[in-house]
Design an enzyme around this catalytic site. Structure first.
Site, PDB file in Angstrom:
ATOM      1  N   GLU A  62       0.843  -1.195   0.000  1.00 28.26           N
ATOM      2  CA  GLU A  62       0.000   0.000   0.000  1.00 28.26           C
ATOM      3  C   GLU A  62       0.881   1.249   0.000  1.00 28.26           C
ATOM      4  OE1 GLU A  62      -2.630   2.341   3.354  1.00 28.26           O
ATOM      5  OE2 GLU A  62      -2.568   0.158   3.425  1.00 28.26           O
ATOM      6  N   LYS A  95     -10.555  -1.544   8.157  1.00 27.68           N
ATOM      7  CA  LYS A  95      -9.265  -1.178   8.745  1.00 27.68           C
ATOM      8  C   LYS A  95      -9.512  -0.536  10.106  1.00 27.68           C
ATOM      9  CE  LYS A  95      -5.629   2.284   7.990  1.00 27.68           C
ATOM     10  NZ  LYS A  95      -5.052   3.205   6.984  1.00 27.68           N
TER      11      LYS A  95
END
Length: 215
Positions: free
Chosen positions: A39, A132
């Site tokens: 990411e 998340k």
């Protein structure tokens, strides 16, 4: 694809650095250590070019190839730019329904940031592939265990302050995967091109996460 990779590796790397001169080498170093989901965050100037260069270097037919995504996606414009650059997934720090809509329309999986039960419910309603939990250091692994009570079918990925020493705690609490940040890949190691060191730290991190599932 994203959930398959996270289920296999139990880790995702978040890369924050002021510059990344060799993103392909960085992706290979992380993948060699067992972390294929990478990411790149929008805190890196010109991150769209970094994403595009990484994607171009990936052999899509190789099952061990990195899966390149974008993080710190805080608005619709960033979501659109990341997808145009070739990002295979998006991650937000908080709940953003506009980003979710852009990702859904593009068929790109996304992780929405959440902390409270209400935010978790909304993230699921928006179609998040996983939720998340951020900032995870504020609540601790016990909080995730509590969340798993009312949300047993929700996939959670804690982020913030995780390292090889506490990754197992989060996995035992019910996380799908754990987020490897500066403890694995720091701005200094990227600048130095310390790919071997990054691989070693990634291997240590994933070993801790995977080990919690068999202990």
């Amino acid at each position: 694809m994203l959930i398959d990779v996270l289920t296999a590796d139990r880790a995702i790397a978040v890369v924050r650095a002021p510059r990344i001169d060799d993103p392909a080498a960085l992706c290979r170093a992380l993948a060699a250590g067992g972390i294929r989901a990478v990411e790149y965050t929008f805190t890196t100037p010109g991150v769209e070019e970094v994403i595009a260069a990484s994607v171009a270097a990936v052999d899509a037919g190789d099952p061990a190839a990195p899966l390149v995504g974008a993080g710190t996606v805080t608005d619709v414009a960033k979501a659109e730019a990341a997808i145009a650059a070739g990002a295979r997934f998006l991650v937000t720090p908080g709940l953003h329904e506009g980003v979710a809509a852009v990702a859904r329309d593009a068929g790109v999986p996304f992780l929405l940031g959440a902390l409270t039960p209400s935010e978790v419910m909304r993230a699921v309603e928006c179609g998040a592939a996983a939720v998340k939990i951020f900032p995870s250091t504020v609540v601790g692994a016990g909080y995730l265990k509590d969340l798993r009570g009312p949300f047993p079918d929700t996939l959670f990925v804690p982020s913030g302050g995780l390292h090889a020493g506490n990754a197992a705690d989060w996995m035992r609490a019910g996380a799908l995967a754990v987020t490897a940040g500066s403890s694995v890949v720091s701005a200094a190691t990227i600048e130095a091109g310390d790919w071997t060191g990054i691989t070693e730290r990634a291997r240590e991190f994933t070993a801790a996460a995977l080990g919690a599932l068999t202990a």
